[in-house]
Design a protein around this motif. Structure first.
Motif, PDB file in Angstrom:
ATOM      1  N   THR A 228       1.635   3.833  -3.271  1.00 13.44           N
ATOM      2  CA  THR A 228       1.223   5.239  -3.151  1.00 13.44           C
ATOM      3  C   THR A 228       2.399   6.176  -3.354  1.00 13.44           C
ATOM      4  OG1 THR A 228      -0.524   4.598  -1.613  1.00 13.44           O
ATOM      5  CG2 THR A 228       0.099   6.918  -1.651  1.00 13.44           C
TER       6      THR A 228
ATOM      7  N   ALA B 241      -4.452   2.764  -3.225  1.00  8.17           N
ATOM      8  CA  ALA B 241      -3.595   1.582  -3.339  1.00  8.17           C
ATOM      9  C   ALA B 241      -4.419   0.326  -3.572  1.00  8.17           C
ATOM     10  CB  ALA B 241      -2.749   1.446  -2.069  1.00  8.17           C
TER      11      ALA B 241
ATOM     12  N   THR C 217       0.821  -1.211   0.000  1.00  5.28           N
ATOM     13  CA  THR C 217       0.000   0.000   0.000  1.00  5.28           C
ATOM     14  C   THR C 217       0.851   1.255   0.000  1.00  5.28           C
ATOM     15  OG1 THR C 217      -0.186  -0.204   2.405  1.00  5.28           O
ATOM     16  CG2 THR C 217      -1.975  -1.104   1.092  1.00  5.28           C
TER      17      THR C 217
ATOM     18  N   CYS D 202      -8.222   0.967   8.809  1.00  7.33           N
ATOM     19  CA  CYS D 202      -6.820   0.536   8.760  1.00  7.33           C
ATOM     20  C   CYS D 202      -6.105   0.833  10.081  1.00  7.33           C
ATOM     21  CB  CYS D 202      -6.112   1.249   7.613  1.00  7.33           C
ATOM     22  SG  CYS D 202      -4.346   0.877   7.508  1.00  7.33           S
TER      23      CYS D 202
ATOM     24  N   ILE E 225      -3.703  -4.543  -5.862  1.00 11.81           N
ATOM     25  CA  ILE E 225      -2.945  -3.344  -5.514  1.00 11.81           C
ATOM     26  C   ILE E 225      -2.660  -2.581  -6.794  1.00 11.81           C
ATOM     27  CG2 ILE E 225      -0.829  -2.440  -4.501  1.00 11.81           C
ATOM     28  CD1 ILE E 225      -2.696  -3.645  -2.454  1.00 11.81           C
TER      29      ILE E 225
END
Length: 518
Positions: free
Chosen positions: A322, A386, A318, A464, A502
């Motif tokens: 990004t 992501a 992730t 998250c 992803i």
């Protein structure tokens, strides 16, 4: 039985004959510049399955096109017997219902767990009470002040002694390089260090021959890419491929072996390190894995391996993905780079770089309050999340806030990628890269945006757990890089997202650096 067999034979024959023709047709239409003609068509027997297959190579943009023209919601069904019944949405009110209001009715489901069996039992696949218990354990580990300090120190050390020296070498020779591959290596190391107490060293040139760790990184990519395609495939198809060990399932079998070997090695190395340390309390605070190794509820090695691999998915992919999109967008927007440097300037004026080649490192405690830099991160995640899709399964019949009915067994696809591109959600300038949209009047604070509208860090009970850590890592990397270097994206590249769980760049991102004159 013979009637059922004849129906399935008819469906498979139709797929073999019609899907290639439809794929060819849609590609021609796309090249002609009239994408409206490839909106989902509800064919007899095959329903919308050919449309999905024809656009699987560019699914995120395709879903955005369809959702924009259908009021942010639409249904898609596959042929009878395939079990493909989708409800696709990017409506924030539906998202709030799915993720918060009635979230127990929308788990990831058994099929999702079967596809990603390598992380079965980890937070990546589980729901309900097991998820609640494991989240509490992970949250406790991450919120430990010593752990937070360890993760910040690991990030600064890796930036100062790994990333920036590499950038300096590339800048001094004018050598182009793939920043996506570099960020993947960087985050692999950075994810492993606080979790295992071990530095794999993928960012170090002397470690390039460490094939186990390199193969593990490739295996992670394989699972994210192949798993994505299987989510859109009838379960009977990929289960047959798994049984026959052919096609994508053959690749997944190899990836499983590599990842299990990697996880087993990490566990063994961690246990060996623990044997040589007398103070057990220090070990429990030293890395995340230790608090699970010492917990009888997690004595199952298979579960620990799944958790290790799931953590690497979350922590490496992730943030690394990004960061790549951030570098790409900043290279296109020098005015935004100037604004970031302006915000960094007061911090830099209080720091002194010693030596001709010395570079400034911006530590987490220094960048924590930087509002504009955070707005840049959020704006990038809005357009390039992501994780571009979330998949849920419907347990019991329900009615969405949008008025759409969903039925038990349906699969809900939440297109996070599309949500960031909806005019009805973000306004007429939704396709423009504008960090200022995140700032309050005066630009001194972040504007509140509910998580069901901005799903980059998930929402509701599954928010998250590593959000603050990810922001800290990205701020440290971007601030330290932009203050010391100018980043140029090389011409002639085709920039497009990979069709995977992803949203990496399909072809990587080749850049060249120049050391800034201070």
């Amino acid at each position: 039985m013979s009637i059922l067999f004849s129906q399935e034979l008819l469906i498979y024959t139709a797929l073999v004959l019609l899907v290639p023709l439809y794929c060819l047709y849609s590609r021609v239409i796309c090249r002609s510049g009239n994408p409206a003609l490839v909106l989902p068509t509800n064919w007899p027997i095959l329903h919308m399955f050919p449309s999905f297959l024809a656009n699987l190579h560019n699914l995120h943009e395709y879903l955005t096109l369809v959702l924009a023209g259908s009021g942010h919601n639409f249904r898609a069904h596959g042929p009878p017997g395939t079990g493909l019944r989708f409800f696709v949405t990017c409506d924030p009110t539906n998202v709030r219902h799915i993720f918060t209001t009635n979230y127990t009715n929308f788990p990831k489901g058994a099929e999702f767990a079967d596809i990603f069996d390598i992380v079965g039992g980890s937070l990546f696949t589980i729901d309900g009470e097991p998820s609640h218990q494991q989240r509490a354990k992970v949250k406790g580990a991450l919120s430990n002040p010593r752990m937070a300090a360890t993760m910040a120190a690991c990030c600064c050390d890796k930036v100062e002694n790994g990333l920036l020296p590499f950038f300096r070498r590339m800048a001094s020779t004018g050598t182009p390089f793939d920043v996506q591959e570099l960020m993947s290596r960087f985050m692999f190391d950075l994810a492993a260090m606080p979790f295992f107490g071990v530095d794999p060293g993928l960012l170090s040139s002397e470690m390039l021959q460490d094939m186990l760790h390199m193969d593990a990184a490739v295996a992670l990519d394989t699972f994210m890419e192949v798993g994505f395609s299987l989510l859109m495939t009838p379960s009977s198809y990929w289960k047959l491929m798994r049984w026959l060990n052919i096609g994508p399932e053959r690749k997944l079998k190899v990836a499983r072996m590599v990842l299990r070997e990697f996880a087993a090695e990490m566990m063994e190395r961690r246990k060996m390190n623990t044997c040589f340390v007398g103070n057990e309390d220090e070990q429990e605070d030293g890395d995340i894995l230790s608090c699970f190794l010492n917990d009888p509820d997690y004595a199952d090695d298979d579960l620990l391996r799944a958790m290790i691999i799931g953590y690497m998915f979350a922590a490496r992919d992730t943030v690394g993905t990004t960061l790549t999109w951030i570098f790409y967008k900043l290279a296109q927007n020098p005015n935004i780079v100037s604004n970031i440097r302006k915000e960094l300037s007061p911090i830099a004026s209080r720091k002194a770089a010693v030596g001709v080649d010395a570079m400034l490192i911006f530590e987490p405690k220094e960048t924590r309050s930087l509002v504009y830099l955070k707005a840049v991160l959020y704006e990038t995640l809005r357009l390039y999340p992501a994780a571009p899709l979330e998949c849920k399964t419907v347990v019991a019949d329900d009615i969405m806030p949008s008025g759409h009915e969903v039925h038990a067994g349906d699969t809900i696809i939440i297109s996070i990628h599309s949500m960031g591109r909806m005019e009805g959600v973000w306004g007429e300038d939704c396709l423009h890269y504008k960090p200022d949209r995140w700032l309050s009047v005066g630009g001194n604070n972040m504007r509140y945006v509910p998580s069901h509208k901005f799903l980059a860090f998930n929402s509701g009970p599954r928010m998250c757990l590593g959000k603050d850590i990810a922001i800290m890592q990205m701020k440290t990397v971007i601030a330290s890089t932009l203050w010391n270097f100018d980043v140029e994206v090389m011409d002639g590249q085709t920039i497009q997202p990979k069709q995977a769980c992803i949203q990496q760049m399909k072809n990587g991102l080749i850049v060249k650096l120049k050391k800034r004159e201070m």
